[in-house]
Write a protein that holds these residues in place. Structure first.
Motif, PDB file in Angstrom:
ATOM      1  N   ARG A 386       0.827  -1.347  -0.126  1.00  0.00           N
ATOM      2  CA  ARG A 386       0.021   0.122  -0.177  1.00  0.00           C
ATOM      3  C   ARG A 386       0.880   1.261  -0.005  1.00  0.00           C
ATOM      4  O   ARG A 386       2.020   1.418   0.313  1.00  0.00           O
ATOM      5  CB  ARG A 386      -0.924   0.145   1.210  1.00  0.00           C
ATOM      6  CG  ARG A 386      -0.082  -0.070   2.429  1.00  0.00           C
ATOM      7  CD  ARG A 386      -0.837  -0.367   3.894  1.00  0.00           C
ATOM      8  NE  ARG A 386       0.022  -0.688   4.777  1.00  0.00           N
ATOM      9  CZ  ARG A 386      -0.252  -0.469   6.419  1.00  0.00           C
ATOM     10  NH1 ARG A 386      -1.450   0.126   6.576  1.00  0.00           N
ATOM     11  NH2 ARG A 386       0.595  -0.970   7.143  1.00  0.00           N
ATOM     12  N   ILE A 387       0.338   2.305  -0.499  1.00  0.00           N
ATOM     13  CA  ILE A 387       0.701   3.690  -0.260  1.00  0.00           C
ATOM     14  C   ILE A 387       0.096   4.232   0.712  1.00  0.00           C
ATOM     15  O   ILE A 387      -1.061   4.546   0.547  1.00  0.00           O
ATOM     16  CB  ILE A 387       0.860   4.540  -1.705  1.00  0.00           C
ATOM     17  CG1 ILE A 387       1.657   3.733  -2.643  1.00  0.00           C
ATOM     18  CG2 ILE A 387       1.295   5.965  -1.464  1.00  0.00           C
ATOM     19  CD1 ILE A 387       1.481   4.437  -3.931  1.00  0.00           C
ATOM     20  N   SER A 395      -6.789   8.471  -5.235  1.00  0.00           N
ATOM     21  CA  SER A 395      -6.979   6.993  -5.822  1.00  0.00           C
ATOM     22  C   SER A 395      -8.022   6.854  -6.676  1.00  0.00           C
ATOM     23  O   SER A 395      -7.740   6.257  -7.749  1.00  0.00           O
ATOM     24  CB  SER A 395      -7.274   6.032  -4.550  1.00  0.00           C
ATOM     25  OG  SER A 395      -6.135   5.967  -3.656  1.00  0.00           O
ATOM     26  N   LEU A 441      -5.602  -2.652  -8.294  1.00  0.00           N
ATOM     27  CA  LEU A 441      -5.544  -1.286  -7.664  1.00  0.00           C
ATOM     28  C   LEU A 441      -6.795  -1.027  -7.046  1.00  0.00           C
ATOM     29  O   LEU A 441      -7.832  -0.788  -7.635  1.00  0.00           O
ATOM     30  CB  LEU A 441      -5.103  -0.074  -8.528  1.00  0.00           C
ATOM     31  CG  LEU A 441      -3.679  -0.247  -9.110  1.00  0.00           C
ATOM     32  CD1 LEU A 441      -3.249   0.946  -9.989  1.00  0.00           C
ATOM     33  CD2 LEU A 441      -2.685  -0.247  -7.756  1.00  0.00           C
ATOM     34  N   ARG A 451      -4.258   0.740  -2.082  1.00  0.00           N
ATOM     35  CA  ARG A 451      -3.578  -0.817  -1.973  1.00  0.00           C
ATOM     36  C   ARG A 451      -3.397  -1.514  -3.388  1.00  0.00           C
ATOM     37  O   ARG A 451      -4.123  -1.099  -4.428  1.00  0.00           O
ATOM     38  CB  ARG A 451      -4.624  -1.467  -1.173  1.00  0.00           C
ATOM     39  CG  ARG A 451      -4.596  -1.156   0.343  1.00  0.00           C
ATOM     40  CD  ARG A 451      -5.452  -2.226   1.011  1.00  0.00           C
ATOM     41  NE  ARG A 451      -5.190  -2.043   2.531  1.00  0.00           N
ATOM     42  CZ  ARG A 451      -4.637  -2.597   3.249  1.00  0.00           C
ATOM     43  NH1 ARG A 451      -3.572  -3.410   2.616  1.00  0.00           N
ATOM     44  NH2 ARG A 451      -4.643  -2.269   4.507  1.00  0.00           N
ATOM     45  N   CYS A 452      -2.592  -2.011  -3.719  1.00  0.00           N
ATOM     46  CA  CYS A 452      -2.027  -2.959  -4.642  1.00  0.00           C
ATOM     47  C   CYS A 452      -2.089  -4.436  -4.329  1.00  0.00           C
ATOM     48  O   CYS A 452      -1.285  -4.887  -3.554  1.00  0.00           O
ATOM     49  CB  CYS A 452      -0.574  -2.445  -5.525  1.00  0.00           C
ATOM     50  SG  CYS A 452      -0.369  -3.370  -6.983  1.00  0.00           S
ATOM     51  N   CYS A 466       3.810  -6.029  -7.892  1.00  0.00           N
ATOM     52  CA  CYS A 466       3.399  -4.995  -6.706  1.00  0.00           C
ATOM     53  C   CYS A 466       4.062  -3.695  -6.684  1.00  0.00           C
ATOM     54  O   CYS A 466       3.696  -2.698  -6.472  1.00  0.00           O
ATOM     55  CB  CYS A 466       2.926  -6.003  -5.566  1.00  0.00           C
ATOM     56  SG  CYS A 466       2.259  -5.042  -4.262  1.00  0.00           S
ATOM     57  N   LEU A 470       3.316   0.170  -7.626  1.00  0.00           N
ATOM     58  CA  LEU A 470       3.229   1.402  -6.597  1.00  0.00           C
ATOM     59  C   LEU A 470       4.399   2.405  -6.853  1.00  0.00           C
ATOM     60  O   LEU A 470       4.174   3.430  -6.589  1.00  0.00           O
ATOM     61  CB  LEU A 470       3.314   0.818  -5.389  1.00  0.00           C
ATOM     62  CG  LEU A 470       2.202   0.009  -4.790  1.00  0.00           C
ATOM     63  CD1 LEU A 470       2.333  -0.680  -3.530  1.00  0.00           C
ATOM     64  CD2 LEU A 470       0.977   0.730  -4.842  1.00  0.00           C
TER      65      LEU A 470
END
Length: 480
Positions: A386-387, A395, A441, A451-452, A466, A470
């Motif tokens: 995740r970022i 997002s 995503l 989240r990825c 992944c 990101l």
């Protein structure tokens, strides 16, 4: 006293329903607001209740929030059964046995500056329709609310949870096994030892801390990955287990200290229980279908309310043994399980202990190492990350742009994976490429995070997909 709809209060405060309960920043979760949320639940969802089971996790902010909830319960003339600091599934189980609703104060795995409240009907988690009824309800926000002292925890709540598993698996189920427990700040750290020792295991306690650690079982931190490997070198154990903050999501590692992916744990647990119908979000490993172990597989949006709805529909359609799980490993049991004259009753809320015991006992019975329990599964591997501090609006805007431009979609998500084969918009943007790789995503429903999820034929390839996706997202965001 100010009177507004709960929806208005949610907008003003930023404390709102996500994929699992109401969540927000601790500074915004004032006593008055928590009192209002509880009042809306009691009036709009369970108006005939006389007793409410109440408990919380080990976040420093949780007891005060629980006290505000208790004040609302008592103001309506209802009785509080206080479970204290216990796993969310333990509180939900006792409430179901008592035939009472429950309120659990927990932020689960989300960052330390946040917390949340989960609400349960007598039969389980509230639905999205219940959330809507709460949001439409007019509530008063009391000023200068005096918080009551929380009573001593009722020991029967914990005992019921321990008895559930000891009675089903048996006191010799893990005899001779050595299990390490990464305790950190999990609310289950003590009851988990009690259960494992009652099943005959020797328990090694590791990593206990009084500082809250936001363990996300779906995106395990690098330091927790390395720490488990180091512990495996220092200690001779058969497996290592842990949970997120409120113990509804498991973290299960093998004898080498390698953590198993939550969706793999879900598949293996469903197999151990001999489920006929399995319900899981779209983000879970596609090996579920490839095993051909289950008569029915249902895919849903991400979030336990959607999984529970799918489980209920499967049961109504006549499925014999219905289970559900999420990619984070949280496991839901929708039907009773009967084995050798022993019964395990339904618990349709996420639980960390059942998948742990299913895998541990299954490995012992099969004379397998924990690293060998998944050897028969199709070779599909997932990774997720995740970022953090990535605005939900950003997002959503990114996903909208990618939907409209397939060339940009491929370039950002997986430029080496070939053409786009199919797109799944059940929840976010999940893309299957001609290589067989999958990238997904999705904005988090609980926090400002993107989240990825990625899936491929090797562990390294899934992680690379992944990580690279990101990184590209961050680069695009920096240029915007």
């Amino acid at each position: 006293m100010t009177v507004l709809t709960l929806q208005d209060l949610a907008i003003q405060s930023g404390v709102a329903f996500g994929t699992s309960g109401a969540r927000g920043k601790v500074v915004d979760m004032t006593p008055g607001l928590c009192h209002a949320y509880t009042t809306a639940f009691l009036n709009a969802v369970v108006p005939k209740a006389t007793t409410i089971v109440l408990g919380h996790d080990l976040r420093p902010s949780s007891p005060a929030i629980a006290a505000a909830c208790a004040a609302a319960i008592q103001s309506l003339g209802m009785q509080v059964v206080y479970g204290g600091a216990l796993p969310t599934p333990a509180l939900a189980l006792y409430a179901a046995q008592l035939g009472a609703p429950a309120i659990v104060v927990t932020g689960s795995h989300i960052p330390f500056d946040r917390n949340g409240i989960k609400f349960y009907r007598e039969e389980g988690e509230i639905t999205k329709a219940d959330e809507r009824a709460m949001l439409d309800f007019l509530v008063g926000v009391p000023r200068d609310l005096k918080l009551p002292a929380l009573p001593a925890p009722d020991p029967q709540v914990e005992r019921a949870y321990v008895r559930r598993y000891v009675d089903f698996f048996g006191t010799e189920a893990l005899a001779g096994e050595t299990i390490a427990v990464y305790e950190h700040s999990s609310v289950a750290r003590d009851v988990l030892r009690t259960i494992l020792e009652a099943l005959g295991a020797e328990v090694i306690s590791l990593g206990r801390t009084d500082v809250f650690v936001p363990i996300d079982t779906e995106a395990v931190r690098h330091e927790d990955i390395e720490q488990a490997r180091e512990w495996a070198e220092l200690h001779d154990f058969d497996a290592i287990v842990s949970t997120d903050g409120d113990a509804d999501r498991p973290l299960i590692g093998d004898e080498r200290g390698e953590w198993l992916r939550g969706d793999v744990v879900g598949i293996l647990t469903a197999q151990q229980l001999q489920a006929t119908a399995v319900v899981t979000p779209v983000s879970s490993n596609s090996a579920l279908e490839s095993t051909q172990s289950f008569a029915q597989v249902v895919r849903t949006r991400i979030g336990s309310p959607y999984v529970i709805e799918g489980m209920q529909n499967a049961a109504k359609a006549g499925a014999e043994l219905v289970v559900g799980f999420e990619a984070n490993g949280g496991f839901l049991l929708g039907s009773q399980v009967l084995r050798d004259g022993r019964r395990l009753g339904p618990l349709p809320t996420r639980d960390a202990v059942l998948p742990m015991l299913a895998l541990l006992c299954g490995a012992k019975a099969g004379k397998l190492k924990m690293s060998e329990v998944g050897y028969r599964l199709p070779k599909r591997f997932t990774a997720s990350d995740r970022i953090q501090n990535f605005a939900t609006a950003s997002s959503l805007a990114l996903i909208v742009r990618l939907r409209m431009d397939h060339a940009a979609m491929r370039e950002l998500m997986a430029p080496q994976a070939g053409e786009v084969v199919s797109i799944d918009e059940t929840d976010g943007l999940r893309v299957l490429f001609v290589s067989g790789d999958i990238v997904h995503l999705r904005p988090s429903g609980n926090a400002p995070e993107l989240r990825c999820y990625a899936e491929s034929t090797t562990v390294d390839q899934a992680k690379q997909l992944c990580d690279d996706c990101l990184l590209r997202v961050l680069k695009v965001a920096a240029q915007a």
